[in-house]
Scaffold this motif. Sequence first.
Motif, mmCIF file in Angstrom:
data_model
loop_
_atom_site.group_PDB
_atom_site.id
_atom_site.type_symbol
_atom_site.label_atom_id
_atom_site.label_comp_id
_atom_site.label_asym_id
_atom_site.label_seq_id
_atom_site.Cartn_x
_atom_site.Cartn_y
_atom_site.Cartn_z
ATOM 1 N N LYS A 18 2.931 -40.984 -62.569
ATOM 2 C CA LYS A 18 2.361 -41.492 -63.820
ATOM 3 C C LYS A 18 0.831 -41.460 -63.772
ATOM 4 C CE LYS A 18 3.453 -45.219 -67.014
ATOM 5 N NZ LYS A 18 4.202 -46.472 -67.175
ATOM 6 N N GLU A 19 0.272 -41.828 -62.626
ATOM 7 C CA GLU A 19 -1.178 -41.805 -62.459
ATOM 8 C C GLU A 19 -1.714 -40.381 -62.609
ATOM 9 O OE1 GLU A 19 -4.571 -43.006 -59.125
ATOM 10 O OE2 GLU A 19 -2.453 -43.143 -58.607
ATOM 11 N N THR A 20 -1.046 -39.432 -61.980
ATOM 12 C CA THR A 20 -1.465 -38.035 -62.066
ATOM 13 C C THR A 20 -1.346 -37.512 -63.494
ATOM 14 O OG1 THR A 20 -0.779 -37.661 -59.784
ATOM 15 C CG2 THR A 20 -1.041 -35.717 -61.166
ATOM 16 N N ALA A 21 -0.263 -37.876 -64.165
ATOM 17 C CA ALA A 21 -0.089 -37.453 -65.560
ATOM 18 C C ALA A 21 -1.213 -38.010 -66.425
ATOM 19 C CB ALA A 21 1.261 -37.917 -66.084
ATOM 20 N N GLY A 22 -1.602 -39.248 -66.166
ATOM 21 C CA GLY A 22 -2.696 -39.845 -66.916
ATOM 22 C C GLY A 22 -4.013 -39.127 -66.674
ATOM 23 N N LYS A 23 -4.249 -38.737 -65.425
ATOM 24 C CA LYS A 23 -5.482 -37.993 -65.099
ATOM 25 C C LYS A 23 -5.497 -36.637 -65.785
ATOM 26 C CE LYS A 23 -6.495 -40.015 -60.581
ATOM 27 N NZ LYS A 23 -6.551 -39.770 -59.129
ATOM 28 N N VAL A 24 -4.367 -35.943 -65.740
ATOM 29 C CA VAL A 24 -4.282 -34.598 -66.310
ATOM 30 C C VAL A 24 -4.475 -34.628 -67.820
ATOM 31 C CG1 VAL A 24 -2.696 -32.657 -66.740
ATOM 32 C CG2 VAL A 24 -2.866 -33.655 -64.459
ATOM 33 N N THR A 25 -3.875 -35.617 -68.466
ATOM 34 C CA THR A 25 -3.962 -35.692 -69.932
ATOM 35 C C THR A 25 -5.201 -36.434 -70.410
ATOM 36 O OG1 THR A 25 -2.645 -37.723 -69.999
ATOM 37 C CG2 THR A 25 -1.457 -35.639 -70.180
ATOM 38 N N GLY A 26 -5.913 -37.063 -69.480
ATOM 39 C CA GLY A 26 -7.093 -37.824 -69.869
ATOM 40 C C GLY A 26 -6.760 -39.178 -70.464
#
Length: 61
Positions: A18-26
């Motif tokens: 979830k953290e990585t997805a948040g970083k990728v999507t901004g």
Amino acid sequence: MDNDRIKGAAKEVKGAIKETAGKVTGNRQTEAEGKAEKTVGKVQRNVGEAKDQARDLLDKK
């Protein structure tokens, strides 16, 4: 193996994704939620490890 240990590890993985997805999507909110979930998972896993160690010590006596 204690149930908390397994559930905590799963939460850590889910939080990291979830953290990585948040970083990728901004998306900062998703990133923060992932970090929080990862931390909760780490604590839960550590509690499970402590229970396992206590159980092992009691079994040795």
